[in-house]
Design a protein around this motif. Structure first.
Motif, mmCIF file in Angstrom:
data_model
loop_
_atom_site.group_PDB
_atom_site.id
_atom_site.type_symbol
_atom_site.label_atom_id
_atom_site.label_comp_id
_atom_site.label_asym_id
_atom_site.label_seq_id
_atom_site.Cartn_x
_atom_site.Cartn_y
_atom_site.Cartn_z
ATOM 1 N N THR A 63 39.734 -29.482 4.827
ATOM 2 C CA THR A 63 39.747 -30.041 3.485
ATOM 3 C C THR A 63 39.327 -31.501 3.527
ATOM 4 O OG1 THR A 63 41.558 -28.584 2.879
ATOM 5 C CG2 THR A 63 41.156 -30.481 1.454
ATOM 6 N N PRO A 64 38.303 -31.896 2.754
ATOM 7 C CA PRO A 64 37.866 -33.286 2.808
ATOM 8 C C PRO A 64 38.920 -34.222 2.240
ATOM 9 C CG PRO A 64 36.800 -32.123 0.995
ATOM 10 C CD PRO A 64 37.540 -31.088 1.797
ATOM 11 N N LEU A 65 38.989 -35.419 2.799
ATOM 12 C CA LEU A 65 39.883 -36.449 2.283
ATOM 13 C C LEU A 65 39.089 -37.273 1.282
ATOM 14 C CD1 LEU A 65 41.675 -37.568 5.566
ATOM 15 C CD2 LEU A 65 42.325 -35.797 3.947
ATOM 16 N N THR A 66 39.345 -37.055 0.007
ATOM 17 C CA THR A 66 38.512 -37.689 -1.010
ATOM 18 C C THR A 66 38.778 -39.180 -1.141
ATOM 19 O OG1 THR A 66 40.155 -37.054 -2.661
ATOM 20 C CG2 THR A 66 38.308 -35.546 -2.325
ATOM 21 N N ASP A 67 39.954 -39.617 -0.765
ATOM 22 C CA ASP A 67 40.285 -41.041 -0.863
ATOM 23 C C ASP A 67 40.820 -41.523 0.479
ATOM 24 O OD1 ASP A 67 40.965 -43.575 -1.483
ATOM 25 O OD2 ASP A 67 42.538 -43.076 -2.930
ATOM 26 N N PRO A 68 39.939 -42.014 1.356
ATOM 27 C CA PRO A 68 40.388 -42.430 2.689
ATOM 28 C C PRO A 68 41.251 -43.686 2.677
ATOM 29 C CG PRO A 68 38.089 -43.011 2.356
ATOM 30 C CD PRO A 68 38.502 -42.189 1.164
ATOM 31 N N THR A 69 41.405 -44.346 1.505
ATOM 32 C CA THR A 69 42.227 -45.559 1.461
ATOM 33 C C THR A 69 43.713 -45.250 1.471
ATOM 34 O OG1 THR A 69 42.190 -45.634 -0.957
ATOM 35 C CG2 THR A 69 40.422 -46.801 0.214
ATOM 36 N N CYS A 70 44.090 -43.990 1.248
ATOM 37 C CA CYS A 70 45.496 -43.600 1.328
ATOM 38 C C CYS A 70 45.585 -42.170 1.834
ATOM 39 C CB CYS A 70 46.194 -43.749 -0.018
ATOM 40 S SG CYS A 70 45.520 -42.710 -1.312
ATOM 41 N N PRO A 71 46.700 -41.816 2.491
ATOM 42 C CA PRO A 71 46.841 -40.460 3.023
ATOM 43 C C PRO A 71 46.954 -39.430 1.899
ATOM 44 C CG PRO A 71 48.423 -41.996 4.001
ATOM 45 C CD PRO A 71 47.836 -42.676 2.813
ATOM 46 N N PRO A 72 46.729 -38.162 2.210
ATOM 47 C CA PRO A 72 46.950 -37.104 1.211
ATOM 48 C C PRO A 72 48.385 -37.152 0.702
ATOM 49 C CG PRO A 72 45.798 -36.242 3.126
ATOM 50 C CD PRO A 72 46.220 -37.629 3.482
ATOM 51 N N LEU A 73 48.556 -36.942 -0.596
ATOM 52 C CA LEU A 73 49.871 -37.097 -1.200
ATOM 53 C C LEU A 73 50.892 -36.114 -0.648
ATOM 54 C CD1 LEU A 73 48.938 -37.773 -4.951
ATOM 55 C CD2 LEU A 73 49.568 -39.411 -3.167
ATOM 56 N N ASP A 74 50.459 -34.881 -0.341
ATOM 57 C CA ASP A 74 51.425 -33.916 0.189
ATOM 58 C C ASP A 74 51.883 -34.308 1.587
ATOM 59 O OD1 ASP A 74 48.880 -33.401 1.145
ATOM 60 O OD2 ASP A 74 49.152 -31.229 1.225
ATOM 61 N N LEU A 75 51.011 -34.980 2.367
ATOM 62 C CA LEU A 75 51.426 -35.475 3.674
ATOM 63 C C LEU A 75 52.429 -36.616 3.511
ATOM 64 C CD1 LEU A 75 51.356 -35.701 6.719
ATOM 65 C CD2 LEU A 75 49.194 -36.978 6.541
ATOM 66 N N VAL A 76 52.171 -37.500 2.553
ATOM 67 C CA VAL A 76 53.107 -38.587 2.279
ATOM 68 C C VAL A 76 54.468 -38.023 1.892
ATOM 69 C CG1 VAL A 76 53.601 -40.544 0.748
ATOM 70 C CG2 VAL A 76 51.288 -40.200 1.644
ATOM 71 N N ASP A 77 54.464 -36.988 1.033
ATOM 72 C CA ASP A 77 55.729 -36.359 0.626
ATOM 73 C C ASP A 77 56.452 -35.765 1.831
ATOM 74 O OD1 ASP A 77 55.336 -37.032 -2.010
ATOM 75 O OD2 ASP A 77 54.450 -35.105 -2.559
ATOM 76 N N ASP A 78 55.700 -35.162 2.741
ATOM 77 C CA ASP A 78 56.306 -34.562 3.935
ATOM 78 C C ASP A 78 56.949 -35.634 4.816
ATOM 79 O OD1 ASP A 78 56.991 -32.576 5.775
ATOM 80 O OD2 ASP A 78 55.116 -32.801 6.877
ATOM 81 N N LEU A 79 56.272 -36.750 4.973
ATOM 82 C CA LEU A 79 56.828 -37.843 5.769
ATOM 83 C C LEU A 79 58.103 -38.405 5.131
ATOM 84 C CD1 LEU A 79 53.553 -39.777 6.720
ATOM 85 C CD2 LEU A 79 54.831 -38.163 8.132
ATOM 86 N N ARG A 80 58.131 -38.453 3.805
ATOM 87 C CA ARG A 80 59.337 -38.912 3.112
ATOM 88 C C ARG A 80 60.491 -37.944 3.342
ATOM 89 N NH1 ARG A 80 55.874 -40.486 -2.103
ATOM 90 N NH2 ARG A 80 55.610 -42.721 -1.741
ATOM 91 N N ARG A 81 60.208 -36.645 3.243
ATOM 92 C CA ARG A 81 61.266 -35.653 3.446
ATOM 93 C C ARG A 81 61.854 -35.744 4.854
ATOM 94 N NH1 ARG A 81 57.824 -32.381 0.211
ATOM 95 N NH2 ARG A 81 56.787 -31.569 2.085
#
Length: 288
Positions: free
Chosen positions: A2-20
């Motif tokens: 899956t392409p990363l459309t915004d390389p300036t920030c991580p994918p939001l679902d990955l960020v959510d996983d790191l928070r959990r």
């Protein structure tokens, strides 16, 4: 992948996983790090110097530098106590690729002072550690095969030029193999008052220590990451500071092979959308 459309920030679902997982806070901020040329890397701003999140681009296939997330995580765990790598905090998988999360190492990319780098690599090559790394190139036959495999992916007329310039020196494999970093370019060596740290451990090997010497000294890699090749005096100073006569002598016997393979790699990169490697190709050609 899956392409990363915004390389300036991580994918939001990955960020959510790191928070959990409790690895980051709800109000965390990310800063894109531009040092790497292969993966997406962010500094996670926070206390104690922050952390680094690296998301690997699994679909990328590089003929010279592997991109092994699992192996990097193992190297960080094994080598951090000895001061050779940042401390690993976590690792996992995301739909865009594997990721590792580790302490941000202080310092700036290496620019000058070859003695310290030589001493760092000499110490690394003397470590008695067990890392499940693959076997690296060892001897002229391996380098000839590897370089030709890279050239087979090239199509410009310069491919035939390099095939004509292929070295003919026969250098047997060495029995004195060790853990090598596999990519000790200037951008992967951080300099801080506390000393030097090696980052980007995604392509280590159990191999000939000459490989690390060749990659650091490579005119192309110095040009790409630092803006200029080392001078002859700096190269001599580096090899003297490495302080291992047998390895330095072996490096000299293999140097044209390393330059030939690197020229092939620069040609491949230039043909595959990275035009700044064309200057590196010319520098390695001059070495040949």
């Amino acid at each position: 992948m899956t392409p990363l459309t915004d390389p300036t920030c991580p994918p939001l679902d990955l960020v959510d996983d790191l928070r959990r997982q409790g690895l980051i806070t709800a109000d965390v901020q990310f800063q894109t790090l531009y040092g790497g040329r292969t993966n997406h890397v962010w500094k996670v701003l926070g206390e104690n110097g922050g952390k680094v999140l690296k998301l690997y681009r699994a679909a990328l296939r590089n003929p010279l530098f592997r991109n092994d997330a699992e192996l990097e995580a193992q190297c960080l765990s094994i080598l951090e106590p000895a001061g050779f790598a940042p401390r690993l905090r976590a690792a996992g998988r995301h739909e865009s690729g594997r990721w590792v999360f580790y302490d941000h190492a202080p310092g700036a990319p290496w620019r000058e002072g070859v003695d310290a780098v030589a001493q760092l690599l000499r110490k690394l090559h003397g470590l008695a550690v067990s890392v499940p790394a693959p076997q690296g190139c060892n001897g002229s036959t391996d380098l000839a095969r590897h370089g030709q495999n890279i050239l087979n992916g090239c199509s410009s007329p310069d491919r035939h030029l390099l095939e004509r310039l292929k070295p003919n020196e026969k250098v047997p494999p060495t029995n004195q193999t060790c853990l090598i970093h596999g990519d000790p370019v200037a951008g992967n060596i951080l300099v801080a008052p506390s000393g030097l740290t090696l980052i980007d451990w995604q392509c280590p090997a159990l191999g000939d220590p000459c490989e690390d010497l060749a990659l650091f000294l490579s005119p192309a890699m110095q040009q790409i990451y630092r803006g200029a090749a080392l001078t002859t005096m700096e190269e001599d100073q580096f090899l003297s500071a490495y302080d291992h006569t047998a390895t330095v002598d072996r490096f000299h016997s293999l140097r044209r092979w390393y330059a030939w393979r690197m020229a092939a790699y620069c040609l491949w990169r230039a043909e595959n959308g990275t035009p700044d490697y064309a200057a590196g190709f010319e520098l390695e050609l001059a070495t040949l």
